[in-house]
Write an enzyme that holds these catalytic residues in place. Structure first.
Site, PDB file in Angstrom:
ATOM      1  N   GLY A  43       0.835  -1.182   0.000  1.00  0.00           N
ATOM      2  CA  GLY A  43       0.000   0.000   0.000  1.00  0.00           C
ATOM      3  C   GLY A  43       0.876   1.239   0.000  1.00  0.00           C
ATOM      4  O   GLY A  43       2.078   1.165   0.273  1.00  0.00           O
ATOM      5  N   TYR A  44       0.266   2.372  -0.291  1.00  0.00           N
ATOM      6  CA  TYR A  44       1.010   3.627  -0.409  1.00  0.00           C
ATOM      7  C   TYR A  44       0.505   4.651   0.579  1.00  0.00           C
ATOM      8  O   TYR A  44      -0.700   4.925   0.648  1.00  0.00           O
ATOM      9  CB  TYR A  44       0.915   4.160  -1.844  1.00  0.00           C
ATOM     10  CG  TYR A  44       1.748   3.328  -2.771  1.00  0.00           C
ATOM     11  CD1 TYR A  44       3.069   3.656  -3.031  1.00  0.00           C
ATOM     12  CD2 TYR A  44       1.242   2.158  -3.325  1.00  0.00           C
ATOM     13  CE1 TYR A  44       3.856   2.861  -3.837  1.00  0.00           C
ATOM     14  CE2 TYR A  44       2.016   1.355  -4.129  1.00  0.00           C
ATOM     15  CZ  TYR A  44       3.320   1.720  -4.383  1.00  0.00           C
ATOM     16  OH  TYR A  44       4.106   0.914  -5.171  1.00  0.00           O
ATOM     17  N   ILE A  45       1.435   5.217   1.327  1.00  0.00           N
ATOM     18  CA  ILE A  45       1.134   6.308   2.246  1.00  0.00           C
ATOM     19  C   ILE A  45       1.196   7.623   1.476  1.00  0.00           C
ATOM     20  O   ILE A  45       0.423   8.536   1.721  1.00  0.00           O
ATOM     21  CB  ILE A  45       2.113   6.302   3.439  1.00  0.00           C
ATOM     22  CG1 ILE A  45       1.911   5.019   4.250  1.00  0.00           C
ATOM     23  CG2 ILE A  45       1.934   7.543   4.301  1.00  0.00           C
ATOM     24  CD1 ILE A  45       2.960   4.786   5.317  1.00  0.00           C
TER      25      ILE A  45
END
Length: 152
Positions: A29-31
């Site tokens: 996932g990407y912050i």
């Protein structure tokens, strides 16, 4: 700081599976997905990592990666990542002295399959394995940080 130098290709057939020496399950996932840099959280089998990648300059960019507890990664997926986690199987394929990573995406991104090869320098010759199709190095449409948009 490490420098990531890689070329990326679409995959034309599944012969990579017979050529692979190993495979791994990945959720990421990407912050942050800014052009200037991305912050990614990844669970690779039973280990987790946080990775910061700088802006692409051709086929190279700066990269910093740190191990983190798996439970922290799961909490980050739930609490701070943008959208759902991207899921894929990564096949490791040794070929002509290089190690290819073939990502077979699952879920909404299936049947996309992309092969990457990391290089010691931008001018390293790259013998292409038989499963490699069109090169997409530098095409933002094939960055994982952009592919994740298709999961919303």
């Amino acid at each position: 700081m490490a420098k990531e130098i890689e070329r990326k290709f679409l995959v034309s057939d599944d012969s990579y599976k017979l050529m692979a020496s190993e495979s791994h399950r990945i959720a990421q996932g990407y912050i942050s997905r800014r052009k200037e840099g991305t912050v990614r959280v990844r669970i690779l089998d039973d280990a987790a990592f946080m990775t910061v990648k700088g802006e692409n300059h051709g086929i190279s960019r700066n990269e910093w990666e740190y191990p983190i507890p798996v439970e922290d990664a799961r909490e980050m997926f739930r609490d701070v990542c943008e959208g759902p986690a991207l899921e894929k199987t990564r096949w490791i394929v040794p070929y002509a002295g290089l190690s290819w990573e073939v990502d077979e995406f699952r879920g909404a991104l299936a049947p996309l399959v992309v092969a990457e090869v990391e290089l010691p320098s931008a001018d390293t010759p790259v013998p292409l394995p038989p499963f490699v199709g069109r090169e997409v190095s530098g095409d933002p449409a094939y960055y994982n940080s952009n592919l994740i948009r298709n999961l919303k």
